[in-house]
Design an enzyme around this catalytic site. Structure first.
Site, short mmCIF file in Angstrom:
data_model
loop_
_atom_site.label_atom_id
_atom_site.label_comp_id
_atom_site.label_asym_id
_atom_site.label_seq_id
_atom_site.Cartn_x
_atom_site.Cartn_y
_atom_site.Cartn_z
N GLU A 137 0.82 -1.22 0.00
CA GLU A 137 0.00 0.00 0.00
C GLU A 137 0.86 1.27 0.00
O GLU A 137 0.38 2.34 0.37
CB GLU A 137 -0.96 0.02 1.20
CG GLU A 137 -1.84 -1.21 1.37
CD GLU A 137 -2.84 -1.45 0.23
OE1 GLU A 137 -2.89 -0.62 -0.70
OE2 GLU A 137 -3.53 -2.48 0.27
N HIS A 156 -3.04 2.12 8.46
CA HIS A 156 -4.05 1.25 7.87
C HIS A 156 -4.21 0.00 8.72
O HIS A 156 -3.21 -0.66 9.04
CB HIS A 156 -3.63 0.87 6.44
CG HIS A 156 -4.46 -0.21 5.81
ND1 HIS A 156 -5.83 -0.12 5.68
CD2 HIS A 156 -4.12 -1.42 5.29
CE1 HIS A 156 -6.28 -1.21 5.09
NE2 HIS A 156 -5.27 -2.02 4.85
N HIS A 214 -7.17 -3.42 9.98
CA HIS A 214 -8.31 -4.26 9.59
C HIS A 214 -9.20 -4.53 10.81
O HIS A 214 -9.29 -5.67 11.25
CB HIS A 214 -7.81 -5.60 9.03
CG HIS A 214 -7.06 -5.54 7.75
ND1 HIS A 214 -6.44 -6.65 7.18
CD2 HIS A 214 -6.81 -4.51 6.90
CE1 HIS A 214 -5.85 -6.30 6.05
NE2 HIS A 214 -6.04 -5.01 5.86
N GLU A 248 -18.41 11.39 22.10
CA GLU A 248 -17.11 11.98 21.79
C GLU A 248 -16.80 11.98 20.29
O GLU A 248 -15.94 12.72 19.83
CB GLU A 248 -16.00 11.22 22.53
CG GLU A 248 -15.61 9.93 21.81
CD GLU A 248 -14.87 8.92 22.67
OE1 GLU A 248 -15.54 8.11 23.31
OE2 GLU A 248 -13.64 8.95 22.64
N HIS A 265 -12.76 -4.25 3.76
CA HIS A 265 -11.30 -4.37 3.89
C HIS A 265 -10.76 -3.75 5.19
O HIS A 265 -10.13 -4.44 5.98
CB HIS A 265 -10.63 -3.73 2.66
CG HIS A 265 -9.15 -3.87 2.63
ND1 HIS A 265 -8.43 -4.08 1.48
CD2 HIS A 265 -8.23 -3.83 3.63
CE1 HIS A 265 -7.13 -4.18 1.78
NE2 HIS A 265 -6.99 -4.03 3.08
#
Ligand code: 13P
Ligand code: ZN
Length: 276
Positions: free
Chosen positions: A115, A139, A141, A169, A210
Site C-alpha cells: 500500500e 491502515h 483491519h 465523543e 477491507h
C-alpha cells in the site's frame, strides 16, 4: 544515534504493537508509515546505507526528498517489536517523488508495504491540505468497522452519522466526518487515488470489506482516531445485533448544541433528517 533508540522509532513500534494487541492485524494485515522530521533523520544518519532506487508506482512531487518510516510488505505487526530490523524500513524519496530507496531495515530483503502508493498519496494530500501538520498514516483491519460495510450504505453521510451517534465523543474526535471507498482491488495506484481524494476532506477513510485508513499529526492522535472509530463501530454492531431500530439516539439538534459548546464545525450534510 542508533535507529532503534530514536524516539520516533520507539513510538512507531509501540503503535504497531498496540494495534496488534487490539486484534486489528491478523497475519500481515495493515501497514503504518511516518514522515520523518529533518532533525530526526539527521540524528540517525550514520546508520543509513541507501540501496538502489525503485519506482513508487505513482508520483508524489510534493514529498520529494522526504524520508519515511514504513512497515514492510508481508511483514506481521506481531513481529514489529520482536524483529524490528526485519519488519520495517526507512525510505528516502527522489527529487521528483517518483522513486524510493531503502536506507535502513528490511535486513532479510523485501520492500515497503504493497500500500505504499496509498500511504504516500495520503501523506501528500495531507501535506498540501494542512501544510505538513500530519505525519502519520495508519491502515488497519478492525472487524466491527469492516462488518458495517456489509450492512450500511457505502456513503460518507451514512457512516459518519451512524458512527457519530454511537458515542458522544465521536463528532469531537472526527468532526470532518468519514469517507468511504467502495470495494476496490487493494495495493495499487487506483485505490490510492480514490483514498487520497477523500483524505483532502477527512482524516478517516473506510475501505469497504477491507479496513480503515487514518491520518494524524502524531502516533497517539492517529491511533486514538482508529480506536475511537472502531469502538463506535463495535457499539453499532451490538445495537444492530439487538434490534434493527434504535429506541432513542443523539438527534441532529443535539449535535448542533455539541458543536457550539465544544467549538467544532459539524457539516450540515451529516445532520440530515432521517424521518423525512
Ligand atoms: P502489506 O503486507 O503489503 O502491507 O499488505 C497488508 C494489507 O493490509 C494490504 O491492504
Ligand atoms: Zn489491508
Amino acid at each position: 544515534m542508533k535507529v532503534l533508540d530514536a524516539e520516533f522509532v520507539q513510538s512507531f513500534m509501540r503503535t504497531a504493537n498496540d494495534g496488534w494487541l487490539q486484534g486489528w492485524h491478523e497475519r500481515n494485515g495493515g501497514n503504518l508509515s511516518y514522515r520523518i522530521k529533518p532533525e530526526e533523520i539527521e540524528a540517525v544518519r550514520e546508520e543509513l546505507s541507501p540501496a538502489e532506487w525503485r519506482p513508487i508506482g505513482t508520483e508524489v512531487p510534493a514529498l520529494a526528498k522526504e524520508y519515511f518510516l514504513i512497515t514492510g510488505s508481508g511483514k506481521y505487526f506481531r513481529n514489529v517489536t520482536l524483529r524490528p530490523e526485519d519488519s520495517f524500513c526507512i525510505i528516502e524519496l527522489d527529487d521528483k517523488g517518483e522513486n524510493y530507496r531503502i536506507c535502513w531495515g528490511l535486513v532479510n530483503g523485501g520492500r515497503p508495504t504493497s500500500e505504499l502508493p496509498a500511504h504516500l498519496m495520503n501523506h501528500e494530500a495531507k501535506f498540501l491540505a494542512n501544510g505538513g501538520k500530519h505525519r502519520v498514516i495508519y491502515h488497519a483491519h478492525p472487524a466491527n468497522t469492516i462488518a458495517l460495510t456489509f450492512v450500511l450504505p457505502l456513503t460518507d453521510e451514512a457512516f459518519t452519522r451512524e458512527l457519530w451517534e454511537m458515542a458522544t465523543e465521536c463528532p469531537v474526535v472526527f468532526p470532518d466526518g468519514i469517507g468511504v471507498v467502495p470495494w476496490m482491488v487493494p495495493g495499487g495506484r487506483e485505490i490510492a487515488v480514490a483514498t487520497s481524494e477523500l483524505m483532502k476532506s477527512y482524516d478517516v477513510a473506510i475501505w469497504a470489506h477491507h479496513g480503515i485508513f487514518c491520518s494524524g499529526a502524531d502516533f497517539d492522535l492517529t491511533f486514538g482516531l482508529m480506536h475511537t472509530v472502531e469502538k463506535s463501530a463495535e457499539i453499532l454492531v451490538k445495537v444492530l445485533s439487538m434490534t434493527p431500530h434504535k429506541r432513542q439516539t443523539i438527534e441532529p439538534e443535539g449535535f448542533r448544541q455539541l458543536a457550539k459548546d465544544f467549538g467544532v464545525n459539524l457539516p450540515e450534510k451529516f445532520l440530515y433528517d432521517k424521518h423525512a
